[in-house]
Design a protein around this motif. Structure first.
Motif, PDB file in Angstrom:
ATOM      1  N   ALA A  86       0.831  -1.203   0.000  1.00  0.00           N
ATOM      2  CA  ALA A  86       0.000   0.000   0.000  1.00  0.00           C
ATOM      3  C   ALA A  86       0.866   1.253   0.000  1.00  0.00           C
ATOM      4  O   ALA A  86       0.623   2.191  -0.771  1.00  0.00           O
ATOM      5  CB  ALA A  86      -0.928  -0.016   1.207  1.00  0.00           C
TER       6      ALA A  86
ATOM      7  N   PHE B 176       2.643   1.599  -3.471  1.00  0.00           N
ATOM      8  CA  PHE B 176       1.706   1.886  -4.559  1.00  0.00           C
ATOM      9  C   PHE B 176       1.125   3.291  -4.430  1.00  0.00           C
ATOM     10  O   PHE B 176       0.948   3.993  -5.422  1.00  0.00           O
ATOM     11  CB  PHE B 176       0.560   0.870  -4.587  1.00  0.00           C
ATOM     12  CG  PHE B 176       0.815  -0.356  -5.410  1.00  0.00           C
ATOM     13  CD1 PHE B 176       1.320  -0.296  -6.699  1.00  0.00           C
ATOM     14  CD2 PHE B 176       0.530  -1.621  -4.893  1.00  0.00           C
ATOM     15  CE1 PHE B 176       1.540  -1.421  -7.464  1.00  0.00           C
ATOM     16  CE2 PHE B 176       0.753  -2.760  -5.645  1.00  0.00           C
ATOM     17  CZ  PHE B 176       1.256  -2.666  -6.927  1.00  0.00           C
ATOM     18  N   LEU B 177       0.825   3.702  -3.201  1.00  0.00           N
ATOM     19  CA  LEU B 177       0.160   4.990  -2.971  1.00  0.00           C
ATOM     20  C   LEU B 177       1.129   6.146  -2.772  1.00  0.00           C
ATOM     21  O   LEU B 177       0.692   7.298  -2.659  1.00  0.00           O
ATOM     22  CB  LEU B 177      -0.774   4.879  -1.757  1.00  0.00           C
ATOM     23  CG  LEU B 177      -1.891   3.852  -1.898  1.00  0.00           C
ATOM     24  CD1 LEU B 177      -2.672   3.715  -0.598  1.00  0.00           C
ATOM     25  CD2 LEU B 177      -2.819   4.199  -3.055  1.00  0.00           C
TER      26      LEU B 177
ATOM     27  N   TRP C 260       3.276   6.785  -0.163  1.00  0.00           N
ATOM     28  CA  TRP C 260       3.344   7.351   1.205  1.00  0.00           C
ATOM     29  C   TRP C 260       4.724   7.809   1.528  1.00  0.00           C
ATOM     30  O   TRP C 260       5.712   7.330   1.267  1.00  0.00           O
ATOM     31  CB  TRP C 260       2.903   6.336   2.246  1.00  0.00           C
ATOM     32  CG  TRP C 260       1.448   5.960   2.159  1.00  0.00           C
ATOM     33  CD1 TRP C 260       0.457   6.595   1.495  1.00  0.00           C
ATOM     34  CD2 TRP C 260       0.841   4.823   2.775  1.00  0.00           C
ATOM     35  NE1 TRP C 260      -0.717   5.933   1.656  1.00  0.00           N
ATOM     36  CE2 TRP C 260      -0.520   4.847   2.442  1.00  0.00           C
ATOM     37  CE3 TRP C 260       1.305   3.797   3.572  1.00  0.00           C
ATOM     38  CZ2 TRP C 260      -1.425   3.883   2.889  1.00  0.00           C
ATOM     39  CZ3 TRP C 260       0.409   2.848   4.008  1.00  0.00           C
ATOM     40  CH2 TRP C 260      -0.956   2.890   3.671  1.00  0.00           C
TER      41      TRP C 260
END
Length: 123
Positions: free
Chosen positions: A117, A120-121, A123
């Protein structure tokens, strides 16, 4: 957040490199005889080696692409692959009644999902 992701990536890479390397190096019979790998009774020699190879490649994929900047999308893809590995491992452990292994499976799954996550995002 980037530091947390790198720490988790490094931890997961070390765990999977050790676990996968062990499966690649040690004979299946030796693993079964140790009593810690009852699941290997139901898997062929090639199957154990394949699982080990997937774990080692996953460990490399967690670090190398993002570190080098070469195809960095492979890092979260490797993390997703390791989530799948843990889902399948948990299923096998449940089938064999090895509930004591489930907390480790869940922890590794959640850490790999965090990396997937996060990368992919962005952060």
């Amino acid at each position: 957040m980037n530091i947390a992701l790198w720490v988790v990536q490094g931890l997961l890479a070390a765990v999977y490199l050790a676990a996968g390397g062990m499966k690649l190096v040690h004979p299946r019979e030796k693993m079964v005889a140790s009593g810690r790998f009852d699941w290997a009774k139901d898997v062929s020699d090639g199957g154990v080696k394949a699982i080990g190879a997937v774990e080692v490649l996953g460990a490399i994929g967690l670090v190398l692409p993002w570190l080098t900047g070469i195809a960095p999308v492979l890092t979260p893809i490797a993390a997703v692959g390791l989530v799948v590995v843990q889902v399948l491992a948990a299923r096998v452990h449940l089938k064999l009644g090895e509930k004591q292994s489930l907390p480790v499976n869940v922890a590794l799954l959640l850490l790999a999902a965090f990396v997937a996550a996060g990368r992919f995002l962005g952060w």
